[in-house]
Design an enzyme around this catalytic site. Structure first.
Site, PDB file in Angstrom:
ATOM      1  N   CYS A 250      48.917  56.115   2.555  1.00  6.27           N
ATOM      2  CA  CYS A 250      48.541  55.646   1.227  1.00  6.27           C
ATOM      3  C   CYS A 250      47.032  55.693   1.058  1.00  6.27           C
ATOM      4  CB  CYS A 250      49.009  54.219   0.912  1.00  6.27           C
ATOM      5  SG  CYS A 250      50.768  54.024   1.011  1.00  6.27           S
TER       6      CYS A 250
ATOM      7  N   ARG B 153      46.462  61.292   2.203  1.00  9.31           N
ATOM      8  CA  ARG B 153      46.927  60.089   2.882  1.00  9.31           C
ATOM      9  C   ARG B 153      48.365  59.735   2.497  1.00  9.31           C
ATOM     10  NH1 ARG B 153      43.172  57.067   5.258  1.00  9.31           N
ATOM     11  NH2 ARG B 153      44.570  55.315   5.098  1.00  9.31           N
TER      12      ARG B 153
ATOM     13  N   TRP C 182      52.557  56.780   0.289  1.00  8.48           N
ATOM     14  CA  TRP C 182      53.424  57.287   1.356  1.00  8.48           C
ATOM     15  C   TRP C 182      54.383  56.134   1.610  1.00  8.48           C
ATOM     16  CZ3 TRP C 182      54.958  56.071   6.348  1.00  8.48           C
ATOM     17  CH2 TRP C 182      55.522  57.122   7.099  1.00  8.48           C
TER      18      TRP C 182
ATOM     19  N   ASN D 276      47.621  49.447   0.961  1.00  7.50           N
ATOM     20  CA  ASN D 276      47.949  50.366   2.053  1.00  7.50           C
ATOM     21  C   ASN D 276      48.275  49.508   3.267  1.00  7.50           C
ATOM     22  OD1 ASN D 276      48.003  52.408   4.001  1.00  7.50           O
ATOM     23  ND2 ASN D 276      45.791  52.416   4.237  1.00  7.50           N
ATOM     24  N   GLY D 277      49.477  49.664   3.809  1.00  7.45           N
ATOM     25  CA  GLY D 277      49.853  48.857   4.971  1.00  7.45           C
ATOM     26  C   GLY D 277      51.259  48.309   4.796  1.00  7.45           C
TER      27      GLY D 277
ATOM     28  N   GLU E 206      50.063  72.881  20.610  1.00  2.25           N
ATOM     29  CA  GLU E 206      49.407  72.747  19.305  1.00  2.25           C
ATOM     30  C   GLU E 206      49.934  73.817  18.328  1.00  2.25           C
ATOM     31  OE1 GLU E 206      47.911  70.608  17.820  1.00  2.25           O
ATOM     32  OE2 GLU E 206      46.756  71.555  16.231  1.00  2.25           O
TER      33      GLU E 206
ATOM     34  N   LYS F 137      51.768  72.851  14.868  1.00  2.00           N
ATOM     35  CA  LYS F 137      51.249  73.354  13.592  1.00  2.00           C
ATOM     36  C   LYS F 137      52.358  74.050  12.819  1.00  2.00           C
ATOM     37  CE  LYS F 137      48.526  71.765  13.411  1.00  2.00           C
ATOM     38  NZ  LYS F 137      47.615  70.743  13.782  1.00  2.00           N
TER      39      LYS F 137
ATOM     40  N   GLU G 202      55.244  71.611  11.647  1.00  6.86           N
ATOM     41  CA  GLU G 202      54.745  70.629  10.674  1.00  6.86           C
ATOM     42  C   GLU G 202      54.667  71.197   9.254  1.00  6.86           C
ATOM     43  OE1 GLU G 202      50.805  67.817  10.790  1.00  6.86           O
ATOM     44  OE2 GLU G 202      50.627  69.738  11.757  1.00  6.86           O
TER      45      GLU G 202
ATOM     46  N   HIS H  15      64.270  76.847  33.948  1.00  8.67           N
ATOM     47  CA  HIS H  15      64.927  75.588  34.327  1.00  8.67           C
ATOM     48  C   HIS H  15      65.754  75.010  33.176  1.00  8.67           C
ATOM     49  CE1 HIS H  15      62.819  75.593  38.118  1.00  8.67           C
ATOM     50  NE2 HIS H  15      61.690  75.816  37.470  1.00  8.67           N
TER      51      HIS H  15
ATOM     52  N   LYS I 179      48.160  62.263   6.325  1.00  7.76           N
ATOM     53  CA  LYS I 179      47.071  62.622   7.236  1.00  7.76           C
ATOM     54  C   LYS I 179      46.761  61.501   8.224  1.00  7.76           C
ATOM     55  CE  LYS I 179      43.368  65.184   8.282  1.00  7.76           C
ATOM     56  NZ  LYS I 179      43.852  66.281   9.133  1.00  7.76           N
TER      57      LYS I 179
HETATM   58  O1  M6R Z   1      43.642  60.920  13.230  1.00  8.13           O
HETATM   59  P1  M6R Z   1      44.351  61.203  14.538  1.00  8.13           P
HETATM   60  O2  M6R Z   1      43.703  62.295  15.305  1.00  8.13           O
HETATM   61  O3  M6R Z   1      44.538  59.967  15.344  1.00  8.13           O
HETATM   62  O4  M6R Z   1      45.785  61.698  14.084  1.00  8.13           O
HETATM   63  C1  M6R Z   1      46.775  61.942  15.046  1.00  8.13           C
HETATM   64  C2  M6R Z   1      47.952  62.684  14.468  1.00  8.13           C
HETATM   65  O5  M6R Z   1      48.559  61.927  13.456  1.00  8.13           O
HETATM   66  C3  M6R Z   1      47.545  64.038  13.886  1.00  8.13           C
HETATM   67  O6  M6R Z   1      46.891  64.813  14.833  1.00  8.13           O
HETATM   68  C4  M6R Z   1      48.787  64.804  13.381  1.00  8.13           C
HETATM   69  O7  M6R Z   1      49.598  65.147  14.454  1.00  8.13           O
HETATM   70  C5  M6R Z   1      48.374  66.025  12.581  1.00  8.13           C
HETATM   71  N1  M6R Z   1      49.073  66.044  11.330  1.00  8.13           N
HETATM   72  C6  M6R Z   1      48.645  67.320  13.252  1.00  8.13           C
HETATM   73  O8  M6R Z   1      48.311  68.412  12.475  1.00  8.13           O
END
Ligand code: M6R
Length: 578
Positions: A2, A27, A74, A100-101, A453, A457, A460, A476, A573
């Site tokens: 949020c 956010r 969110w 937010n929270g 990673e 990516k 996601e 395995h 984010k």
């Molecule tokens: O702000 P942070 O680095 O703590 O965030 C961690 C994860 O939420 C963040 O890296 C998330 O996995 C990304 N969306 C990946 O692209």
């Protein structure tokens, strides 16, 4: 999760709020809304959908008034629907607030308010706070009604409220981010710095458990006991254009290309104090989530291999269940936002056992910085796209500087630029694999966290199942998943893993897999279905050569599947709930 914004000043509040919501949308983006205070009282416009879909029609812009609050949601409590969108109000509509929270005791408070005759319109925890303020306004002045209501809340919140007839914003913070932006005859409250950058670079990060009362010309910050505090005003050196697309179709693509510049800044990060901490440590725990976890995996490997430390990377949300920190442990938190709730909680657990905390973060004044004994800033500039790209390479750059000092790192930005030159080839391959059901990523040694990673990516932002394996693990179990045409992205640089990777690639080919190799080894060409060329470099720098290719691959698969890579479904984010 949020994005919240509050404005008070001389501008048309609706315009400021909508612009800020666009910036804060990363956010959370399932609903949006604004509330404006004017001579008609408080007017609210809100709805389910992205900011562009719901909040930019004329009825929003036409709201007059110079005081207001805005929100991009969110969902945590309550479905995604118009009623649950923020701002929330109360029975007599004399309060509007954004949150937010998570208010953990809202059911109990709601029950009490229902008994007093309050009528609720939404399923959210947030609406309870508006009614609580309304109840207190019956016997108290506005500022006290707000602060007394806040003191009854359990859980996490950053809240900004407007109250009818009051020429102030009222705000509170506990375990959710909030900054005050200080302008000339105008002030701002926001979840994140980029929202206020078009107007001011003077900010105060609001500390935990603080109340704020802001007019257009002054502000008051108090603890929950009413004691006023005078925190330092910080000048941020971020440029507001960094949070704009600059001609690119998406923030993600822009941020992938930004790496050519941002890495130079990251390589100039101040690391001396942190390096001393590493030198004196023997047991090191690295804590992070998501992409930052992959960076911490690289860090742990290099700490073990190069500095001969006992180092282990932990998933932050599991840390308290599996780790045993003590006052001899150095904990390193990696978090670009500095606000990730899982990371913050794990850090608090480690600190309660006496551990010392070093953090690597991108955001000045973020929550993690207030817990840290030492901080290294990534200097990557604001990252808007939900998918982390430039902040991951910046994390790697800072890690490398901590491990290797400055030697031979200066050509990292050039390695990244060269890798980006493969864009056309990557686009063609993305087209080929875009309809796959599953895609596998293989790597060994330092390439394995980069493979993780790449898989994160891709899944996601394309919604295709993607998994990374240390290539030797394939036989395995996972090898049974390989059949005719299944794409396998093999990270095969000419380092110490070269020969063994070739063996694993052959295993996949023998089962019909469609292998795309990221390699600088021309001999691999005849062994695989396609090659993405990477630059020949020092063994430990190959991650930088392979990373942009994986980011571009994910980006184009997402585009070809008709997905907005900046706003993948269900994600946000900054993940400020556990
Ligand atoms: O702000 P942070 O680095 O703590 O965030 C961690 C994860 O939420 C963040 O890296 C998330 O996995 C990304 N969306 C990946 O692209």
């Amino acid at each position: 999760m949020c994005g919240i914004i509050g404005y008070i000043g001389f501008r048309k509040a609706s315009e400021v709020l909508l612009k800020a919501l666009k910036t804060l949308e990363y956010r959370g983006y399932d609903s949006a809304g604004i509330a404006i205070s004017n001579e008609n009282g408080i007017e609210i416009k809100k709805g389910a959908g992205k900011v562009d879909d719901v909040a930019t029609d004329l009825s929003f812009i036409s709201l007059d008034g110079k005081i207001g609050v805005g929100h991009s949601r969110w969902a945590t409590h309550g479905r995604v629907c118009n009623e649950n969108a923020h701002p929330h109000s109360n029975c007599s509509k004399n309060v509007a607030l954004v949150h937010n929270g998570v208010i953990e005791n809202y059911l109990e408070l709601k029950e009490e308010l229902l008994k007093k005759g309050h009528k609720f319109e939404s399923e959210t925890d947030t609406e309870t706070v508006a009614h609580l303020i309304e109840e207190n306004l019956k016997s108290m002045a506005a500022e006290k009604a707000f602060s007394e209501s806040i003191k009854r809340l359990e859980g996490s919140y950053s809240i900004v409220a407007i109250i009818k007839g009051e020429k102030r914003l009222f705000a509170a913070r506990r375990n959710s981010p909030l900054i005050l932006g200080i302008g000339e005859n105008e002030n701002f409250l926001a979840s994140d710095i980029p929202a206020v950058l078009p107007y001011t670079k003077k900010i105060i990060p609001i500390e935990e458990e603080m109340l704020v009362s802001v007019s257009d010309s002054e502000y008051k910050i108090m603890d929950f006991g009413g004691m006023q505090v005078n925190p330092k005003v910080l000048e941020v050196d971020w440029d507001s254009t960094v949070a704009e697309k600059g001609g690119f179709a998406h923030f993600m693509l822009k941020e992938i290309y930004d790496q050519r510049i941002s890495l130079k800044e990251s390589l100039s990060a101040k690391t001396e104090e942190a390096r001393k901490i590493l030198d004196s440590a023997q047991n090191i725990h690295l804590i992070a989530c998501g992409t930052s976890y992959h960076a911490s995996f690289v860090f742990a490997t290099l700490l073990e291999k190069e500095l001969k430390k006992n180092a282990k990377a932990f998933i932050a949300s599991d840390y308290q269940f599996v780790a045993n920190p003590s006052n001899e442990t150095v904990v390193i938190a990696l978090t670009q936002s500095g606000e990730t709730a899982d990371t913050i909680q794990a850090v608090k657990f480690a600190k309660s056992k006496g551990a010392k905390l070093l953090s690597l973060t991108n955001v000045v004044g973020s929550s993690i910085t207030r817990l840290s004994d030492s901080i290294v800033y990534l200097n990557a500039g604001p990252e808007v796209s939900v998918a982390a790209t430039k902040t991951f390479s910046s994390q790697l750059a800072v890690i490398y500087k901590l491990i290797y000092g400055n030697s031979y790192l200066s050509n990292i930005p050039e390695i990244i630029s060269n890798s980006l030159s493969q864009e056309q080839k990557i686009k063609e391959l993305a087209q080929k694999i875009k309809d796959s059901k599953s895609i596998f990523f293989l790597g060994r040694g330092l390439s394995y966290p980069i493979a993780m990673e790449g898989a994160l990516k891709l899944k996601e932002i394309s919604y295709i199942h993607a998994e990374a394996y240390p290539a030797g693990e394939l036989k395995h179990g996972p090898l049974s998943l390989i059949e005719e045409g299944v794409p396998v992205i093999a990270l095969a640089p000419s380092d110490e893993t070269k020969a063994k990777m070739l063996g694993n690639i052959k295993e996949v080919k023998a089962r019909g897999g469609f292998v795309i190799a990221l390699t600088d080894n021309p001999k691999l060409e005849k062994e695989v279905d396609a090659v993405i060329e990477i630059e020949k470099t020092r063994a430990e720098l190959y991650p930088f050569a392979m990373l942009p290719a994986l980011q571009l691959l994910a980006y184009y698969v997402s585009i070809f599947r008709g997905i907005d890579p900046d706003r993948p479904r269900n994600l946000a984010k900054s993940v400020t709930v556990e």
